[in-house]
Design a protein around this motif. Structure first.
Motif, PDB file in Angstrom:
ATOM      1  N   ARG A 134     -11.757   5.622  -0.591  1.00  0.00           N
ATOM      2  CA  ARG A 134     -11.165   3.990  -0.979  1.00  0.00           C
ATOM      3  C   ARG A 134     -12.324   3.073  -0.814  1.00  0.00           C
ATOM      4  O   ARG A 134     -12.600   2.356  -1.355  1.00  0.00           O
TER       5      ARG A 134
ATOM      6  N   LEU B 196      -6.070   1.448  -5.889  1.00  0.00           N
ATOM      7  CA  LEU B 196      -7.086   2.104  -4.920  1.00  0.00           C
ATOM      8  C   LEU B 196      -6.598   3.140  -4.350  1.00  0.00           C
ATOM      9  O   LEU B 196      -7.299   4.158  -4.005  1.00  0.00           O
ATOM     10  N   ASP B 197      -5.271   3.254  -3.769  1.00  0.00           N
ATOM     11  CA  ASP B 197      -4.782   4.298  -3.382  1.00  0.00           C
ATOM     12  C   ASP B 197      -4.828   5.370  -4.498  1.00  0.00           C
ATOM     13  O   ASP B 197      -5.102   6.806  -3.635  1.00  0.00           O
TER      14      ASP B 197
ATOM     15  N   ARG C 152      -9.772   8.035   2.712  1.00  0.00           N
ATOM     16  CA  ARG C 152     -10.467   6.750   3.535  1.00  0.00           C
ATOM     17  C   ARG C 152     -11.729   6.663   2.543  1.00  0.00           C
ATOM     18  O   ARG C 152     -12.380   5.487   2.395  1.00  0.00           O
TER      19      ARG C 152
ATOM     20  N   ARG D  79       0.861  -1.243  -0.104  1.00  0.00           N
ATOM     21  CA  ARG D  79       0.000  -0.123  -0.119  1.00  0.00           C
ATOM     22  C   ARG D  79       0.793   1.232   0.042  1.00  0.00           C
ATOM     23  O   ARG D  79       2.020   1.040   0.456  1.00  0.00           O
TER      24      ARG D  79
ATOM     25  N   SER E  45      -4.263   4.194   3.614  1.00  0.00           N
ATOM     26  CA  SER E  45      -5.446   3.345   4.079  1.00  0.00           C
ATOM     27  C   SER E  45      -5.508   3.193   5.487  1.00  0.00           C
ATOM     28  O   SER E  45      -6.294   2.400   6.133  1.00  0.00           O
TER      29      SER E  45
ATOM     30  N   SER F 269      -8.353   6.978  -4.474  1.00  0.00           N
ATOM     31  CA  SER F 269      -8.897   7.548  -3.316  1.00  0.00           C
ATOM     32  C   SER F 269      -8.141   8.835  -3.127  1.00  0.00           C
ATOM     33  O   SER F 269      -8.667   9.603  -2.484  1.00  0.00           O
TER      34      SER F 269
ATOM     35  N   GLU G   2     -13.381   0.078  -2.885  1.00  0.00           N
ATOM     36  CA  GLU G   2     -13.535  -1.067  -2.607  1.00  0.00           C
ATOM     37  C   GLU G   2     -14.669  -1.754  -2.767  1.00  0.00           C
ATOM     38  O   GLU G   2     -14.551  -3.255  -2.852  1.00  0.00           O
TER      39      GLU G   2
END
Length: 376
Positions: free
Chosen positions: A316, A68-69, A313, A14, A224, A72, A320
């Motif tokens: 994300r 995802l990072d 967050r 991550r 995250s 986000s 997700e």
């Protein structure tokens, strides 16, 4: 030609705050600036395999973590091309050609490569029978700067947002571009590095006070991380070892809690979370003369970091729940990136005179030559 960005990250875990302040936050700002014609952001899985060849599943699983990072943090697939490096085979071919333009000695002098070799514990003198502790340097890892040059030049990037530790790599790319253009033709573009505009962000230290935040050193705060995890990590941060009592004068320089505040704290944070101080500099002055405890400073940092990370967050959590959509974004981006890289590769092949089937002039010339020879 327009202004083009190429940047990216290795999917070995991550992304953390070092990535965020070093380049990711700036990427989002540049994306929204409207100054660039195209922005390519790469998940560098092929480069990650150069020192993870025995653990491809680690790289495979972290593709989605990095994606995802990215999303986000605010990267928009409508404005930036998000793609996976290994899905662009043209990059491998470009790197193969560039290898002929770089000496082994030049690679050995690259300070970033030398530092990374030391960090990973590779040994230049290791043999095939050595243990893992004396693993030799993988050739793919050693030639990392050449691969990076292929990535940058394939998209004719003019700008590479990165931390200062990447400056030697960008310089080597410029050398390769100059050598290629001198030997063959003016095809490639020399990139410029774009460093963070906040000095505290050039290289964010780890929570243990070591020079670099690194997954392998276990000293990261991840994008995250939950609010509770951030609090725990900040409360355990290295500060001034001589600041034993609240009334003791404290050292700000080298105190990483203040380094993080320099990187993240804004004036509105002071008004909201530390109203006793007009500015962060006022808090630093109080700490220096004594009377300010580490816990109070750390509480400010916890609030600042969690306010920064809360929207990240939230986004994300949204993505997700839409993993198929994330992979579709990466697939579309990889297809678009491949078209661009293929165009550059065609120009490179033409400049190197290895475009045999598309060079009709060559075919016609040789046909005439052998026809004339047959008439003699």
């Amino acid at each position: 030609m327009g202004k083009i960005i190429l940047t990216g990250d290795r999917p070995t875990g991550r992304l953390h705050l070092g990535h965020y302040v070093g380049s990711l936050r700036r990427r989002v700002e540049l994306q929204e600036s409207g100054e660039f014609d195209r922005i390519f952001i790469m998940i560098a899985d092929a480069q990650a395999l150069t020192d993870n060849a025995d653990n491809p599943e680690k790289v495979r699983q972290n593709i989605i973590e990095v994606a995802l990072d990215y999303l986000s943090a605010g990267l928009d697939p409508q404005k930036s091309v998000l793609f996976i490096q290994s899905q662009i085979p043209e990059l491998c071919e470009l790197a193969f050609y560039y290898m002929n333009l770089v000496t082994v000695q030049r690679l050995q002098r690259n300070p970033t490569v030398k530092a990374e070799i030391t960090l990973r514990g590779f040994s230049e003198n290791a043999t095939e029978g050595d243990t893992q502790q004396r693993q030799g340097i993988p050739t793919g890892f050693f030639t990392y700067p050449i691969s990076q040059a292929a990535d940058i030049t394939a998209f004719k990037a003019t700008t590479v947002p990165a931390g200062e530790d990447q400056e030697p790599m960008i310089e080597q790319t410029r050398e390769i571009v100059h050598k290629f253009n001198s030997v063959y033709d003016e095809v490639l573009v020399e990139p410029e590095i774009l460093l963070p505009n906040n000095a505290a962000c050039l290289r964010l230290p780890g929570t243990d006070g070591k020079a670099k935040m690194s997954k392998s050193l276990g000293n990261c705060i991840y994008l995250s991380d939950t609010a509770a995890e951030v609090k725990k990590k900040v409360m355990g941060m290295y500060t001034d070892p001589n600041h034993l009592r609240v009334e003791d004068p404290g050292q700000v320089e080298g105190n990483i809690v203040f380094t993080y505040l320099d990187a993240f704290c804004r004036p509105e944070h002071m008004a909201k979370y530390a109203p006793d101080y007009a500015t962060l500099d006022d808090m630093k002055a109080h700490y220096k003369r004594g009377g300010l405890g580490d816990v109070k400073v750390k509480k400010l940092l916890i609030n600042v970091l969690n306010e920064t990370l809360d929207p990240i967050r939230e986004r994300r959590k949204y993505y997700e729940g839409r993993i198929q959509e994330v992979y579709d974004i990466l697939k579309r981006g990889s297809e678009e990136a491949r078209k661009t890289a293929a165009q550059t590769l065609d120009e490179v092949r033409s400049a190197m005179k290895i475009n045999y089937f598309s060079d009709q002039a060559l075919i016609d010339e040789q046909a005439r030559h052998f026809a004339e020879k047959a008439r003699e």
